[in-house]
Scaffold this motif. Sequence first.
Motif, PDB file in Angstrom:
ATOM      1  N   LEU A  59       0.825  -1.202   0.000  1.00 16.28           N
ATOM      2  CA  LEU A  59       0.000   0.000   0.000  1.00 16.28           C
ATOM      3  C   LEU A  59       0.863   1.258   0.000  1.00 16.28           C
ATOM      4  O   LEU A  59       0.526   2.261  -0.654  1.00 16.28           O
ATOM      5  CB  LEU A  59      -0.940   0.000   1.205  1.00 16.28           C
ATOM      6  CG  LEU A  59      -2.067  -1.035   1.190  1.00 16.28           C
ATOM      7  CD1 LEU A  59      -2.864  -0.975   2.479  1.00 16.28           C
ATOM      8  CD2 LEU A  59      -2.990  -0.837  -0.012  1.00 16.28           C
ATOM      9  N   ASP A  60       1.974   1.222   0.725  1.00 15.71           N
ATOM     10  CA  ASP A  60       2.892   2.365   0.708  1.00 15.71           C
ATOM     11  C   ASP A  60       3.420   2.618  -0.698  1.00 15.71           C
ATOM     12  O   ASP A  60       3.557   3.771  -1.124  1.00 15.71           O
ATOM     13  CB  ASP A  60       4.056   2.113   1.671  1.00 15.71           C
ATOM     14  CG  ASP A  60       3.638   2.212   3.129  1.00 15.71           C
ATOM     15  OD1 ASP A  60       2.638   2.900   3.403  1.00 15.71           O
ATOM     16  OD2 ASP A  60       4.301   1.589   3.978  1.00 15.71           O
ATOM     17  N   PHE A  63       0.509   4.183  -2.961  1.00 20.21           N
ATOM     18  CA  PHE A  63       0.147   5.571  -2.709  1.00 20.21           C
ATOM     19  C   PHE A  63       1.341   6.510  -2.669  1.00 20.21           C
ATOM     20  O   PHE A  63       1.198   7.681  -2.285  1.00 20.21           O
ATOM     21  CB  PHE A  63      -0.636   5.684  -1.395  1.00 20.21           C
ATOM     22  CG  PHE A  63      -1.952   4.973  -1.414  1.00 20.21           C
ATOM     23  CD1 PHE A  63      -2.970   5.410  -2.239  1.00 20.21           C
ATOM     24  CD2 PHE A  63      -2.177   3.864  -0.610  1.00 20.21           C
ATOM     25  CE1 PHE A  63      -4.197   4.753  -2.265  1.00 20.21           C
ATOM     26  CE2 PHE A  63      -3.395   3.211  -0.626  1.00 20.21           C
ATOM     27  CZ  PHE A  63      -4.407   3.655  -1.464  1.00 20.21           C
ATOM     28  N   VAL A  72      -5.051   2.987  -8.883  1.00 21.81           N
ATOM     29  CA  VAL A  72      -4.884   2.043  -7.765  1.00 21.81           C
ATOM     30  C   VAL A  72      -5.553   0.711  -8.082  1.00 21.81           C
ATOM     31  O   VAL A  72      -4.979  -0.361  -7.847  1.00 21.81           O
ATOM     32  CB  VAL A  72      -5.457   2.654  -6.472  1.00 21.81           C
ATOM     33  CG1 VAL A  72      -5.479   1.620  -5.355  1.00 21.81           C
ATOM     34  CG2 VAL A  72      -4.653   3.870  -6.049  1.00 21.81           C
ATOM     35  N   TRP A 102      -6.466  -3.036   6.680  1.00 19.79           N
ATOM     36  CA  TRP A 102      -5.780  -2.477   5.505  1.00 19.79           C
ATOM     37  C   TRP A 102      -6.491  -1.233   4.978  1.00 19.79           C
ATOM     38  O   TRP A 102      -5.834  -0.253   4.613  1.00 19.79           O
ATOM     39  CB  TRP A 102      -5.690  -3.540   4.404  1.00 19.79           C
ATOM     40  CG  TRP A 102      -4.844  -4.711   4.778  1.00 19.79           C
ATOM     41  CD1 TRP A 102      -3.724  -4.703   5.552  1.00 19.79           C
ATOM     42  CD2 TRP A 102      -5.061  -6.082   4.412  1.00 19.79           C
ATOM     43  NE1 TRP A 102      -3.215  -5.978   5.691  1.00 19.79           N
ATOM     44  CE2 TRP A 102      -4.021  -6.843   5.008  1.00 19.79           C
ATOM     45  CE3 TRP A 102      -6.022  -6.747   3.643  1.00 19.79           C
ATOM     46  CZ2 TRP A 102      -3.912  -8.228   4.851  1.00 19.79           C
ATOM     47  CZ3 TRP A 102      -5.915  -8.125   3.489  1.00 19.79           C
ATOM     48  CH2 TRP A 102      -4.871  -8.849   4.084  1.00 19.79           C
ATOM     49  N   THR A 103      -7.817  -1.265   4.913  1.00 24.28           N
ATOM     50  CA  THR A 103      -8.545  -0.099   4.406  1.00 24.28           C
ATOM     51  C   THR A 103      -8.434   1.077   5.366  1.00 24.28           C
ATOM     52  O   THR A 103      -8.377   2.234   4.927  1.00 24.28           O
ATOM     53  CB  THR A 103     -10.026  -0.439   4.168  1.00 24.28           C
ATOM     54  OG1 THR A 103     -10.592  -0.999   5.376  1.00 24.28           O
ATOM     55  CG2 THR A 103     -10.181  -1.430   3.038  1.00 24.28           C
ATOM     56  N   TYR A 105      -5.862   1.795   7.139  1.00 26.42           N
ATOM     57  CA  TYR A 105      -4.535   2.351   6.869  1.00 26.42           C
ATOM     58  C   TYR A 105      -4.536   3.141   5.562  1.00 26.42           C
ATOM     59  O   TYR A 105      -4.003   4.259   5.489  1.00 26.42           O
ATOM     60  CB  TYR A 105      -3.517   1.209   6.804  1.00 26.42           C
ATOM     61  CG  TYR A 105      -2.098   1.647   6.523  1.00 26.42           C
ATOM     62  CD1 TYR A 105      -1.291   2.118   7.551  1.00 26.42           C
ATOM     63  CD2 TYR A 105      -1.580   1.593   5.232  1.00 26.42           C
ATOM     64  CE1 TYR A 105       0.012   2.519   7.299  1.00 26.42           C
ATOM     65  CE2 TYR A 105      -0.281   1.998   4.979  1.00 26.42           C
ATOM     66  CZ  TYR A 105       0.511   2.455   6.005  1.00 26.42           C
ATOM     67  OH  TYR A 105       1.797   2.860   5.748  1.00 26.42           O
ATOM     68  N   ALA A 106      -5.155   2.580   4.530  1.00 25.55           N
ATOM     69  CA  ALA A 106      -5.166   3.232   3.224  1.00 25.55           C
ATOM     70  C   ALA A 106      -5.965   4.527   3.250  1.00 25.55           C
ATOM     71  O   ALA A 106      -5.547   5.549   2.694  1.00 25.55           O
ATOM     72  CB  ALA A 106      -5.728   2.273   2.174  1.00 25.55           C
ATOM     73  N   ARG A 109      -4.201   7.305   5.106  1.00 24.43           N
ATOM     74  CA  ARG A 109      -3.070   7.819   4.331  1.00 24.43           C
ATOM     75  C   ARG A 109      -3.533   8.650   3.139  1.00 24.43           C
ATOM     76  O   ARG A 109      -2.978   9.714   2.861  1.00 24.43           O
ATOM     77  CB  ARG A 109      -2.216   6.650   3.843  1.00 24.43           C
ATOM     78  CG  ARG A 109      -1.002   7.078   3.035  1.00 24.43           C
ATOM     79  CD  ARG A 109      -0.291   5.871   2.442  1.00 24.43           C
ATOM     80  NE  ARG A 109       0.763   6.289   1.552  1.00 24.43           N
ATOM     81  CZ  ARG A 109       2.039   6.377   1.877  1.00 24.43           C
ATOM     82  NH1 ARG A 109       2.417   6.072   3.099  1.00 24.43           N
ATOM     83  NH2 ARG A 109       2.946   6.769   0.998  1.00 24.43           N
ATOM     84  N   ARG A 110      -4.564   8.190   2.444  1.00 23.37           N
ATOM     85  CA  ARG A 110      -4.987   8.840   1.193  1.00 23.37           C
ATOM     86  C   ARG A 110      -5.987   9.967   1.437  1.00 23.37           C
ATOM     87  O   ARG A 110      -5.822  11.075   0.948  1.00 23.37           O
ATOM     88  CB  ARG A 110      -5.621   7.802   0.267  1.00 23.37           C
ATOM     89  CG  ARG A 110      -5.914   8.320  -1.127  1.00 23.37           C
ATOM     90  CD  ARG A 110      -4.637   8.538  -1.891  1.00 23.37           C
ATOM     91  NE  ARG A 110      -4.912   8.988  -3.255  1.00 23.37           N
ATOM     92  CZ  ARG A 110      -5.026  10.244  -3.624  1.00 23.37           C
ATOM     93  NH1 ARG A 110      -4.906  11.206  -2.723  1.00 23.37           N
ATOM     94  NH2 ARG A 110      -5.249  10.572  -4.884  1.00 23.37           N
ATOM     95  N   ARG A 133     -13.995   4.457   5.066  1.00 21.70           N
ATOM     96  CA  ARG A 133     -13.480   3.106   5.306  1.00 21.70           C
ATOM     97  C   ARG A 133     -14.568   2.059   5.139  1.00 21.70           C
ATOM     98  O   ARG A 133     -14.371   1.035   4.472  1.00 21.70           O
ATOM     99  CB  ARG A 133     -12.872   3.027   6.708  1.00 21.70           C
ATOM    100  CG  ARG A 133     -12.365   1.645   7.103  1.00 21.70           C
ATOM    101  CD  ARG A 133     -11.528   1.731   8.346  1.00 21.70           C
ATOM    102  NE  ARG A 133     -12.256   2.274   9.463  1.00 21.70           N
ATOM    103  CZ  ARG A 133     -12.962   1.546  10.320  1.00 21.70           C
ATOM    104  NH1 ARG A 133     -13.053   0.236  10.150  1.00 21.70           N
ATOM    105  NH2 ARG A 133     -13.582   2.097  11.341  1.00 21.70           N
TER     106      ARG A 133
END
Length: 231
Positions: A59-60, A63, A72, A102-103, A105-106, A109-110, A133
């Motif tokens: 994911l890092d 993004f 993506v 995971w979502t 975190y994503a 971040r986004r 999310r």
Amino acid sequence: MDFTKKEIQSAFWQLLEERPFGKITVKAVVARCGVNRNTFYYHFQDLHDLLRKSVLSWLDELFADEPGAAAVVAKLSQRRAAIMHIYKSLPRETFIEELGFWTRYAVARRVGAGESRLFAEKENRELLLSVCRFALVGFLLDWLEGDMGSDLGKNLSRCAELLKNFSLPPSLPPPRFENPAPVTSAGELRARRVDRWNLPARRRSFFSPSCFFCPLWYHPTVGYCFIMINY
């Protein structure tokens, strides 16, 4: 990232392209990347820890350049076999739990960085992150159940466009309650009992003593409700 750790994750992704997650072993991972088991357990607790950290590292990378939703989804589709092996191998509850991690975190971040100027208040920002999310988890589950055949990128792009025109009002201050002045008469007490329900003046006469001349109030249920409202 540590070179050895990166090599272990790379070997893990290669194995995921070939077989389900449930059929991957630590022995197969270390044999693929050429390290020993001690080195594996120095970086990861077990295969589930390897799975979670490998997805986060990926994911890092996804993004890093702040791509759009369609880009993506295109990168996700490039690892379709690995993703479907994860989805079909893990128990559904475990997969949804990992997908939620995971979502979260994503999205943080986004979306969290991109909308920080529009949603400066922490409460509004946290609400926005939760909505995004949960929506993303639902989109992804539908996408996976359809064997990744639907146009997920188009749907996410439309949601992003809607989000640009969306804003939340500032948080309202908490209500303030003041101590009422002392009651000086029985009439004032009755008026306050009615006013606490915020009834308009034209309805206050409905609760005047003359209403007791109406036979309807002598019905047990209606009479009880009338008494509870006034007290």
